[in-house]
Enzyme design. Structure first.
Site, PDB file in Angstrom:
ATOM      1  N   HIS A 199       0.772  -1.256   0.022  1.00  0.00           N
ATOM      2  CA  HIS A 199      -0.034   0.088   0.116  1.00  0.00           C
ATOM      3  C   HIS A 199       0.931   1.131  -0.014  1.00  0.00           C
ATOM      4  O   HIS A 199       0.574   2.165  -0.605  1.00  0.00           O
ATOM      5  CB  HIS A 199      -0.882  -0.057   1.301  1.00  0.00           C
ATOM      6  N   ARG A 306     -13.070   2.638 -20.865  1.00  0.00           N
ATOM      7  CA  ARG A 306     -13.491   1.160 -21.211  1.00  0.00           C
ATOM      8  C   ARG A 306     -14.168   0.474 -19.903  1.00  0.00           C
ATOM      9  O   ARG A 306     -13.570   0.582 -18.954  1.00  0.00           O
ATOM     10  CB  ARG A 306     -12.242   0.688 -21.364  1.00  0.00           C
ATOM     11  N   GLU A 445     -13.415  -0.118 -35.913  1.00  0.00           N
ATOM     12  CA  GLU A 445     -12.113  -1.012 -35.979  1.00  0.00           C
ATOM     13  C   GLU A 445     -12.251  -2.270 -36.838  1.00  0.00           C
ATOM     14  O   GLU A 445     -11.201  -3.038 -36.264  1.00  0.00           O
ATOM     15  CB  GLU A 445     -11.791  -1.339 -34.176  1.00  0.00           C
ATOM     16  N   ASN A 468      -6.241   0.275 -32.508  1.00  0.00           N
ATOM     17  CA  ASN A 468      -5.541  -0.647 -32.001  1.00  0.00           C
ATOM     18  C   ASN A 468      -5.950  -1.928 -32.752  1.00  0.00           C
ATOM     19  O   ASN A 468      -5.060  -2.825 -32.983  1.00  0.00           O
ATOM     20  CB  ASN A 468      -5.644  -0.872 -30.691  1.00  0.00           C
ATOM     21  N   ASP A 469      -7.340  -1.895 -33.027  1.00  0.00           N
ATOM     22  CA  ASP A 469      -8.008  -3.214 -33.429  1.00  0.00           C
ATOM     23  C   ASP A 469      -7.732  -3.049 -34.919  1.00  0.00           C
ATOM     24  O   ASP A 469      -7.750  -3.993 -35.856  1.00  0.00           O
ATOM     25  CB  ASP A 469      -9.135  -3.484 -32.991  1.00  0.00           C
ATOM     26  N   ARG A 479      -2.319  -7.948 -32.169  1.00  0.00           N
ATOM     27  CA  ARG A 479      -1.878  -6.815 -31.508  1.00  0.00           C
ATOM     28  C   ARG A 479      -0.981  -7.358 -30.339  1.00  0.00           C
ATOM     29  O   ARG A 479      -0.425  -6.211 -29.638  1.00  0.00           O
ATOM     30  CB  ARG A 479      -2.969  -5.921 -31.169  1.00  0.00           C
ATOM     31  N   CYS A 516      -9.350   7.119 -31.076  1.00  0.00           N
ATOM     32  CA  CYS A 516      -9.007   6.681 -29.577  1.00  0.00           C
ATOM     33  C   CYS A 516      -8.083   5.488 -29.420  1.00  0.00           C
ATOM     34  O   CYS A 516      -7.733   4.856 -28.321  1.00  0.00           O
ATOM     35  CB  CYS A 516     -10.066   6.224 -28.767  1.00  0.00           C
TER      36      CYS A 516
END
Ligand code: PEP
Ligand code: MG
Length: 593
Positions: A199, A306, A445, A468-469, A479, A516
């Site tokens: 922590h 997300r 995508e 990304n996709d 990826r 994005c």
């Protein structure tokens, strides 16, 4: 004292770097030595009173922790809050309370002794666990036990009060103590105990305090007021550094501070090109607790929230209320700025228990039952509806935009919109509020969606290109596969042509087109995206200041000419060189860093 001079000489100790930055300050040792509890037997008639005494001490401990939580400022991270809440739960845990009460009643021993035995029992369970994370949780039960013990004995439980700019040195720090130390109160933290997931580490990072942990024997060599250097990147602590060492680290500290300040200096400036074109720089987030950092880095909205993490954490799948509450919390923190929430995009590389349990046994999960396909399938339909109900209800509380991932074509888009309409009808029937104008968008995508972007654009309120996709499916490059990562190229001419066409289709239909994927945060790539006509870029918050600097130093007209030129080039390498040459010729503007 023999050898004292020797120990006063500069000494270096290596530990685990857990929070970056350089701190230089005087040592503040946190003694808080473990209390030796008194042990005695009580008369049978006094057993009840002893149990009551234990309960009072537990109650007092709970109230103290509650007070500490109340004092946490809004800017402080949620992690402090959650860790202290976890300690409050431990205080009420039957393994602790019932066990301690059991020792008092069965063996007629005093509350302190009974408590120590109950804590030791729990500690033993943690000791037996191999996992480092769980082993570190041992210290949590120690802290909880220690606090109750102090309350039983009427000992000090107040906050630590280190002088400003001190380096706090401890064997270990309780979360309650750590949460009260923040950037402005101390310079850094070093402890003997702990690792990356302790922590102390979590809280130090959240408070941007340089910290090194795992420094065995440290509290025996450091004395109060010793000069210390904490190198939170190298994981080094220097005790009593010589003047040249201090000078060297001061230099490093100055460079870091200057870099950070230069980058964050443009936070309140608009991401506007020299010729006046405004680019909306948004943040990608995984939860509401990331919004503070996003705004601090200058995000003017969230372009991708997300929601998968809600499905991956905890043992329960999120219900309508969880979606509602989380979205409202996010909207509240956004204070009127746009928040784009993506419905769950599970499957393939983003696995949740319910998908794994279904044992789909797919040969190609990346091409399988995932994302929106899962939402429309029996396996995910009810979860999807619950998410939609929660998000639609939340839309009454602020500018929420709803986004669907992995849409392949019109049938799928229409199927999703039909579910939205059904959910809206249900909400109306129950007289539950939602934003009737709620913007619905899709991620582009897949090549199929990109090619028919003109058709899709007529039926949605916005596009967000998920590169990304899109790169993965355009180039047939997994990826997450290192072996073929050299082919994963954002500046591939094929991809640039696709982006150009999608941006064009969006413009023709009069809808905003955002991007994005990770490439939005690359300062060498972002100018190309702006030149291609994308007016919204969403990225990880830390990338925003640098991208903004490049935008502010650029002119849209020049970027458009640059893009025309790069679109004639045949390879990614040539494109990269051309863009780099253009950027090298830009004059930095005020706040452009
Ligand atoms: C994308 O694919 O570009 C994207 C932003 O979504 P994710 O990375 O979550 O798949
Ligand atoms: Mg994606």
């Amino acid at each position: 004292m023999p050898g004292r001079d020797e120990t006063r000489a500069e000494q270096r100790r290596e530990g685990v770097a857990v929070s970056p930055g350089v701190a230089i300050g005087r040592a503040f040792l946190v003694g808080r030595d473990l209390i030796k509890e008194p042990r005695y037997h009580v008369e049978p008639d006094d057993v009840e009173a002893e149990v009551a005494r234990l309960h009072r001490a537990i109650g007092a401990s709970d109230r103290q922790l509650e007070k500490i939580k109340d004092k946490l400022t809004a800017s402080q991270s949620e992690s402090d809050f959650h860790i202290i809440t976890a300690h409050q739960l431990m205080l009420k845990d039957e393994h602790l309370v019932d066990a301690a009460v059991g020792y008092i009643t069965r063996e007629s021993i005093n509350a302190e002794w009974a408590l120590r035995r109950a804590v030791d029992d729990i500690r033993g369970v943690f000791d037996a666990i191999e996992d480092a994370y769980f082993r570190e949780r041992r210290s949590d039960i120690d802290f909880v036990g220690e606090r109750v013990l102090r309350n039983l004995l009427g000992r000090d439980t107040g906050p630590l009060r280190p002088p400003p700019d001190a380096v706090v040195v401890a064997y270990d720090l309780s979360p309650a103590d750590t949460a009260q130390l923040h950037k402005h109160a101390v310079a850094g933290l070093i402890t003997e105990a702990g690792g990356k997931t302790s922590h102390t580490a979590i809280i130090a990072r959240a408070h941007e305090l340089p910290a090194v942990v795992g420094l065995e024997g440290l509290t025996e060599v450091v004395e109060d007021d010793d000069l210390l250097i904490v190198d939170g990147v190298g994981g080094v602590v220097i005790i009593n550094p010589t003047a040249p060492t201090v000078a060297e680290y001061r230099d490093q500290q100055r460079r870091q501070v200057a870099l950070e300040a230069a980058l964050l200096g443009n936070r309140d400036l608009p991401a506007q090109t020299r010729d006046g074109a405004l680019v909306h720089l948004y943040a990608n987030i995984d939860g509401p607790d990331e919004i503070g950092a996003a705004l601090e880095h200058g995000a003017v909205g969230v372009g991708l929230y997300r929601t998968e993490y809600l499905f991956m954490m905890g043992d329960q799948l999120p219900d309508e209320d969880t979606h509602y509450r989380t979205a409202v919390a996010a909207l509240t923190r956004m204070a009127g700025r746009p928040l784009t929430i993506r419905t769950f995009d599970l499957g393939a590389d983003k696995l949740a228990g319910f998908v794994e349990n279904a044992r789909l046994d797919e040969a190609n999960p990346a091409l399988g039952l995932r994302s929106t396909r899962l939402c429309l399938h029996d396996l995910g339909r009810e979860l999807f509806r619950a998410q939609l109900r929660g998000l639609l209800r939340a839309s009454a509380h602020g500018p929420l935009r709803l986004m669907f991932p992995m849409i392949s074509g019109l049938d799928e888009l229409r199927a999703v919109k039909a579910v939205v309409e059904e959910v809206k009808a249900e909400l109306r029937a129950h007289r539950l509020d939602f934003d009737a104008q709620l913007a619905l968008g899709i991620m582009i995508e897949m090549p199929s969606a990109a090619v028919i972007a003109d058709l899709l654009a007529r039926e949605v309120d916005f596009f967000s290109i998920g590169t990304n996709d899109l790169i993965q499916y355009t180039m047939a490059v997994d990826r997450v596969n290192e072996l073929v990562s050299y082919l994963y190229e954002p500046l591939h001419p094929a991809l640039l042509r696709i982006l150009r066409d999608v941006a064009r289709a969006g413009r023709a239909a009069g809808i905003p087109v955002s991007l994005c994927g990770e490439m939005a945060g690359d300062p060498l790539v972002a100018p190309v995206l702006v030149g291609l006509g994308l007016s919204e870029l969403s990225m990880s918050a830390v990338a925003i200041p640098e991208v903004k600097g490049v935008v502010r130093a650029s002119s849209l007209a020049e970027l458009q000419v640059l893009v025309e030129r790069v679109l004639t080039l045949a390879t990614a390498r040539e494109i990269r060189d051309e863009v780099a040459a253009h950027l090298a010729g830009l004059a930095p503007t005020a706040g452009a860093a």
